[in-house]
Design a protein around this motif. Structure first.
Motif, PDB file in Angstrom:
ATOM      1  N   GLN A 302      51.218 -25.104 136.958  1.00 27.21           N
ATOM      2  CA  GLN A 302      50.324 -25.881 136.098  1.00 27.21           C
ATOM      3  C   GLN A 302      50.920 -26.057 134.706  1.00 27.21           C
ATOM      4  OE1 GLN A 302      46.134 -24.445 138.232  1.00 27.21           O
ATOM      5  NE2 GLN A 302      46.624 -23.785 136.188  1.00 27.21           N
ATOM      6  N   ARG A 303      51.507 -24.991 134.168  1.00 27.84           N
ATOM      7  CA  ARG A 303      52.104 -25.079 132.832  1.00 27.84           C
ATOM      8  C   ARG A 303      53.348 -25.968 132.846  1.00 27.84           C
ATOM      9  NH1 ARG A 303      52.891 -19.162 130.833  1.00 27.84           N
ATOM     10  NH2 ARG A 303      52.654 -18.616 133.022  1.00 27.84           N
ATOM     11  N   LEU A 304      54.129 -25.887 133.930  1.00 29.26           N
ATOM     12  CA  LEU A 304      55.299 -26.759 134.043  1.00 29.26           C
ATOM     13  C   LEU A 304      54.864 -28.221 134.115  1.00 29.26           C
ATOM     14  CD1 LEU A 304      58.300 -27.370 134.475  1.00 29.26           C
ATOM     15  CD2 LEU A 304      57.968 -26.895 136.908  1.00 29.26           C
ATOM     16  N   PHE A 305      53.829 -28.508 134.904  1.00 28.88           N
ATOM     17  CA  PHE A 305      53.328 -29.880 135.021  1.00 28.88           C
ATOM     18  C   PHE A 305      52.855 -30.415 133.673  1.00 28.88           C
ATOM     19  CE2 PHE A 305      52.275 -30.682 139.767  1.00 28.88           C
ATOM     20  CZ  PHE A 305      53.545 -30.257 140.102  1.00 28.88           C
ATOM     21  N   ALA A 306      52.263 -29.539 132.864  1.00 22.83           N
ATOM     22  CA  ALA A 306      51.821 -29.968 131.541  1.00 22.83           C
ATOM     23  C   ALA A 306      53.011 -30.382 130.680  1.00 22.83           C
ATOM     24  CB  ALA A 306      51.050 -28.835 130.854  1.00 22.83           C
ATOM     25  N   GLU A 307      54.171 -29.760 130.914  1.00 21.89           N
ATOM     26  CA  GLU A 307      55.379 -30.079 130.138  1.00 21.89           C
ATOM     27  C   GLU A 307      55.987 -31.419 130.559  1.00 21.89           C
ATOM     28  OE1 GLU A 307      56.527 -28.382 127.653  1.00 21.89           O
ATOM     29  OE2 GLU A 307      55.635 -26.392 127.810  1.00 21.89           O
ATOM     30  N   ILE A 308      55.751 -31.840 131.812  1.00 19.61           N
ATOM     31  CA  ILE A 308      56.412 -33.047 132.318  1.00 19.61           C
ATOM     32  C   ILE A 308      55.419 -34.168 132.615  1.00 19.61           C
ATOM     33  CG2 ILE A 308      58.263 -31.661 133.328  1.00 19.61           C
ATOM     34  CD1 ILE A 308      56.984 -32.133 136.078  1.00 19.61           C
ATOM     35  N   SER A 309      54.234 -34.103 132.059  1.00 23.59           N
ATOM     36  CA  SER A 309      53.164 -35.040 132.434  1.00 23.59           C
ATOM     37  C   SER A 309      53.396 -36.466 131.950  1.00 23.59           C
ATOM     38  CB  SER A 309      51.814 -34.533 131.901  1.00 23.59           C
ATOM     39  OG  SER A 309      51.858 -34.393 130.486  1.00 23.59           O
ATOM     40  N   ASN A 310      54.451 -36.700 131.160  1.00 26.39           N
ATOM     41  CA  ASN A 310      54.728 -38.062 130.683  1.00 26.39           C
ATOM     42  C   ASN A 310      55.706 -38.825 131.575  1.00 26.39           C
ATOM     43  OD1 ASN A 310      53.077 -38.079 128.361  1.00 26.39           O
ATOM     44  ND2 ASN A 310      54.596 -36.896 127.231  1.00 26.39           N
ATOM     45  N   VAL A 311      56.185 -38.218 132.646  1.00 29.04           N
ATOM     46  CA  VAL A 311      57.219 -38.861 133.464  1.00 29.04           C
ATOM     47  C   VAL A 311      56.681 -40.092 134.178  1.00 29.04           C
ATOM     48  CG1 VAL A 311      58.497 -36.709 133.810  1.00 29.04           C
ATOM     49  CG2 VAL A 311      56.740 -37.388 135.466  1.00 29.04           C
ATOM     50  N   LYS A 312      57.614 -41.004 134.517  1.00 35.18           N
ATOM     51  CA  LYS A 312      57.264 -42.211 135.264  1.00 35.18           C
ATOM     52  C   LYS A 312      57.630 -42.082 136.744  1.00 35.18           C
ATOM     53  CE  LYS A 312      57.829 -45.314 131.296  1.00 35.18           C
ATOM     54  NZ  LYS A 312      58.548 -46.493 130.757  1.00 35.18           N
ATOM     55  N   HIS A 313      58.633 -41.259 137.028  1.00 35.74           N
ATOM     56  CA  HIS A 313      59.058 -41.036 138.413  1.00 35.74           C
ATOM     57  C   HIS A 313      59.109 -39.537 138.667  1.00 35.74           C
ATOM     58  CE1 HIS A 313      60.808 -44.959 137.205  1.00 35.74           C
ATOM     59  NE2 HIS A 313      60.369 -45.335 138.395  1.00 35.74           N
ATOM     60  N   LEU A 332      45.316 -29.204 137.367  1.00 33.90           N
ATOM     61  CA  LEU A 332      46.586 -29.833 136.998  1.00 33.90           C
ATOM     62  C   LEU A 332      46.364 -30.919 135.954  1.00 33.90           C
ATOM     63  CD1 LEU A 332      48.163 -30.226 140.558  1.00 33.90           C
ATOM     64  CD2 LEU A 332      48.693 -28.478 138.856  1.00 33.90           C
ATOM     65  N   PRO A 333      47.360 -31.138 135.078  1.00 33.68           N
ATOM     66  CA  PRO A 333      47.219 -32.193 134.070  1.00 33.68           C
ATOM     67  C   PRO A 333      47.285 -33.575 134.703  1.00 33.68           C
ATOM     68  CG  PRO A 333      49.442 -31.316 134.033  1.00 33.68           C
ATOM     69  CD  PRO A 333      48.659 -30.451 134.984  1.00 33.68           C
ATOM     70  N   THR A 334      46.829 -34.566 133.997  1.00 32.30           N
ATOM     71  CA  THR A 334      46.862 -35.937 134.483  1.00 32.30           C
ATOM     72  C   THR A 334      48.195 -36.593 134.111  1.00 32.30           C
ATOM     73  OG1 THR A 334      44.473 -36.127 134.247  1.00 32.30           O
ATOM     74  CG2 THR A 334      45.730 -38.185 134.398  1.00 32.30           C
ATOM     75  N   PHE A 335      48.826 -37.243 135.107  1.00 31.66           N
ATOM     76  CA  PHE A 335      50.077 -37.964 134.897  1.00 31.66           C
ATOM     77  C   PHE A 335      49.735 -39.440 134.673  1.00 31.66           C
ATOM     78  CE2 PHE A 335      51.422 -34.090 136.807  1.00 31.66           C
ATOM     79  CZ  PHE A 335      52.744 -33.898 136.473  1.00 31.66           C
ATOM     80  N   ASN A 336      49.383 -39.777 133.456  1.00 31.00           N
ATOM     81  CA  ASN A 336      48.916 -41.135 133.165  1.00 31.00           C
ATOM     82  C   ASN A 336      50.006 -42.190 133.274  1.00 31.00           C
ATOM     83  OD1 ASN A 336      46.097 -40.763 132.547  1.00 31.00           O
ATOM     84  ND2 ASN A 336      46.762 -39.628 130.732  1.00 31.00           N
ATOM     85  N   HIS A 337      51.262 -41.796 133.112  1.00 32.17           N
ATOM     86  CA  HIS A 337      52.356 -42.767 133.100  1.00 32.17           C
ATOM     87  C   HIS A 337      53.113 -42.821 134.435  1.00 32.17           C
ATOM     88  CE1 HIS A 337      51.737 -43.105 128.780  1.00 32.17           C
ATOM     89  NE2 HIS A 337      51.803 -41.796 128.693  1.00 32.17           N
ATOM     90  N   THR A 361      47.038 -38.880 139.342  1.00 35.51           N
ATOM     91  CA  THR A 361      47.997 -39.968 139.069  1.00 35.51           C
ATOM     92  C   THR A 361      47.255 -41.300 139.095  1.00 35.51           C
ATOM     93  OG1 THR A 361      48.558 -39.979 141.435  1.00 35.51           O
ATOM     94  CG2 THR A 361      49.983 -38.709 139.967  1.00 35.51           C
ATOM     95  N   PRO A 362      46.452 -41.597 138.072  1.00 35.53           N
ATOM     96  CA  PRO A 362      45.561 -42.770 138.097  1.00 35.53           C
ATOM     97  C   PRO A 362      46.276 -44.111 138.087  1.00 35.53           C
ATOM     98  CG  PRO A 362      45.555 -41.758 135.920  1.00 35.53           C
ATOM     99  CD  PRO A 362      46.291 -40.825 136.821  1.00 35.53           C
ATOM    100  N   ASN A 363      47.568 -44.141 137.685  1.00 32.61           N
ATOM    101  CA  ASN A 363      48.286 -45.410 137.601  1.00 32.61           C
ATOM    102  C   ASN A 363      49.445 -45.499 138.604  1.00 32.61           C
ATOM    103  OD1 ASN A 363      46.844 -46.612 135.268  1.00 32.61           O
ATOM    104  ND2 ASN A 363      47.653 -44.830 134.195  1.00 32.61           N
ATOM    105  N   LEU A 364      49.382 -44.686 139.635  1.00 33.79           N
ATOM    106  CA  LEU A 364      50.449 -44.653 140.636  1.00 33.79           C
ATOM    107  C   LEU A 364      50.509 -45.963 141.419  1.00 33.79           C
ATOM    108  CD1 LEU A 364      52.564 -42.689 141.916  1.00 33.79           C
ATOM    109  CD2 LEU A 364      50.831 -42.192 143.660  1.00 33.79           C
ATOM    110  N   GLU A 365      51.731 -46.509 141.554  1.00 32.69           N
ATOM    111  CA  GLU A 365      51.924 -47.758 142.301  1.00 32.69           C
ATOM    112  C   GLU A 365      52.732 -47.557 143.576  1.00 32.69           C
ATOM    113  OE1 GLU A 365      53.586 -50.783 139.848  1.00 32.69           O
ATOM    114  OE2 GLU A 365      51.926 -50.790 138.408  1.00 32.69           O
TER     115      GLU A 365
END
Length: 468
Positions: A302-313, A332-337, A361-365
């Motif tokens: 969970q803490r690692l995910f918080a560190e990388i939550s800005n990734v696009k891929h 888990l944090p939200t991966f908005n990007h 992952t609300p914007n996952l394509e």
């Protein structure tokens, strides 16, 4: 043939066009030869006598003194002596054994450093019964011309603490490989001052760690763009060991992590991070995963995910997120990007790993989903059977933006079919569903495809493809 043509033939046969080339071109050609072969060209003619001394690429292999009575080590001594003061661009030194030549190795390295080396590859493949230790020279850290360093070291090779300033002033690429280092703590400060570094690869086996051992690895590299960490450790209970990676990497774009002990990561200022690959598939092969340890792993994930939550891929192999024995709501944090997710699903995991990731992952394509991946741990057959449990609420991405889904390793199990039916039923903007059935017989795959085609679809434009 006329007389003029005949008179030209002997000249054509004896003309040496290669020797007429400029020195720089000849040296470039020789740089593609093994160093020992380049040296033998000195016998061709006076023109070639000293040409080998100007070749910018040097590759030297030193065999064990037990095999060749020190012959190859003596050859390296003579080579570097007769080469003189000409610059060395790329220097590759491979030593099969350390016994009897430790002092000479540092001399060879320092010679390359004095010759303004740009690319340095040091490879030490010592025997298990080696009795001597090699401490790499301090000059290595302050070389002003070094841009690429690849260092492969085993149990009997170590480094002193690097200086806190003026360390690796021009180094752009650093690749460290180690195997059961004698002094694990030497790794802690090795990357603590890398002002020009852009690429870092840390690949190694830390060996057997002591109980409750604490290891703090510091990475300070303001220009670092790509970071790869492949680390393994052995202990009676890996959860008892505290390993921390503190990285000050404000320019980081690509992160690749593979390990079996799940360190605690702190990525300071990693706002530029775009791509991340996380593989924890080999965690806890050596123990049975005590529940308290597994929950501690979840906390670190969970803490690692918080560190990388800005990734696009994002590419993930994190079995603990789908552990069927843990009853918890993963925070888990939200991966908005996040635009593209590659999720590798081990056969021993429940479907929570998929549903949990879709929720955040609300914007996952684009979703690439590999199923039925064999786990290295031993499991009973009933542990490999999982029911599809849809989330209580339809994930936002599935109803608003998910466009492509690719599922590999598909075997047509009832839970897999229910999962596909759910995705089709709620994927309102879905354009393409690919199902890869390479592990199925053709007739079985065709039957599965016909059943999937009949599933109701929320998107009228969704195309279903099956590859067998």
């Amino acid at each position: 043939m006329d007389s003029n043509s005949k008179s030209m033939c002997p000249k054509a046969r004896t003309e040496d066009r290669i020797s007429a080339l400029p020195d720089a071109i000849i040296c470039h050609i020789l740089s593609f030869l093994p160093t020992s072969d380049a040296v033998t060209t000195c016998f061709l003619s006076n023109r070639w006598k000293n040409m080998w001394t100007l070749v910018p690429t040097v590759e030297l292999i030193v065999l064990s003194t037990a095999w060749d009575s020190g012959g190859t080590a003596a050859y390296v001594d003579r080579y570097l002596l007769f080469r003189g003061s000409s610059n060395i661009h790329k220097f590759h030194l491979c030593c099969v054994d350390l016994d009897g030549i430790v002092g000479r190795i540092n001399g060879w390295i320092c010679t390359a450093l004095r010759r303004n080396v740009v690319e340095l590859h040091l490879e030490f493949d010592e025997r298990d019964d080696s009795h001597e230790f090699l401490v790499l020279p301090q000059d290595l850290f302050v070389c002003k011309t070094l841009e690429t360093l690849k260092l492969s070291m085993g149990e009997h090779v170590t480094v002193v603490a690097p200086p806190t300033s003026n360390c690796f002033p021009r180094l752009k690429s650093l690749h460290i490989t180690f195997d059961f280092p004698k002094y694990v703590e030497q790794i802690e400060k090795l990357f603590s001052c890398c002002p020009a570094l852009e690429d870092l690869v840390v690949d190694g086996d830390l060996g057997w760690l002591e109980e409750n051992q604490v290891l703090n690895v510091t990475i300070s590299a303001p220009k670092l763009k790509r970071l790869k960490i492949y680390l393994f450790a052995h202990a009676m209970t890996l959860g008892e060991n505290k390993i921390f990676v503190n990285a000050d990497v404000p320019s980081l774009e690509d992160l690749d992590l593979t390990e079996n002990f799940l360190a605690s990561y702190c990525l300071k200022g990693a706002k530029s991070l775009t791509n991340a690959k996380i593989d924890f598939s080999v965690m806890r092969e050596e123990d049975e995963g005590h529940p308290a340890d597994v929950l501690a792993d979840v906390d670190r994930v969970q803490r690692l995910f918080a560190e990388i939550s800005n990734v696009k891929h994002l590419s993930l192999v994190v079995p603990v997120l789908g552990d069927p024995h843990i009853e918890y709501q993963c925070s888990l944090p939200t991966f908005n990007h996040l635009n593209q997710l590659e999720l590798n699903h081990l056969a021993c995991c429940s479907w929570k790993s998929l549903t949990n990731m879709l929720k955040i992952t609300p914007n996952l394509e684009n979703l690439l989903f590999a199923v039925n991946i064999k786990c290295d741990a031993a499991h009973d057959e009933d542990e490999l059977e999982h029911k599809w449990s849809p989330p209580e609420l339809v994930p936002v991405c599935l109803s608003s933006c998910l466009k492509t889904i690719c599922i590999s390793g598909f075997k047509g199990g009832s839970d897999e079919m229910e999962m596909v039916e759910y995705l089709l039923e709620h994927g309102q903007l879905l354009n393409e569903l690919k199902v890869l059935t390479f592990d199925m017989e053709f007739d079985d795959a065709l039957e599965v495809l016909m059943e999937i085609i009949l599933f109701p679809r929320a998107s009228n434009t969704c195309e279903i493809q099956c590859f067998n």
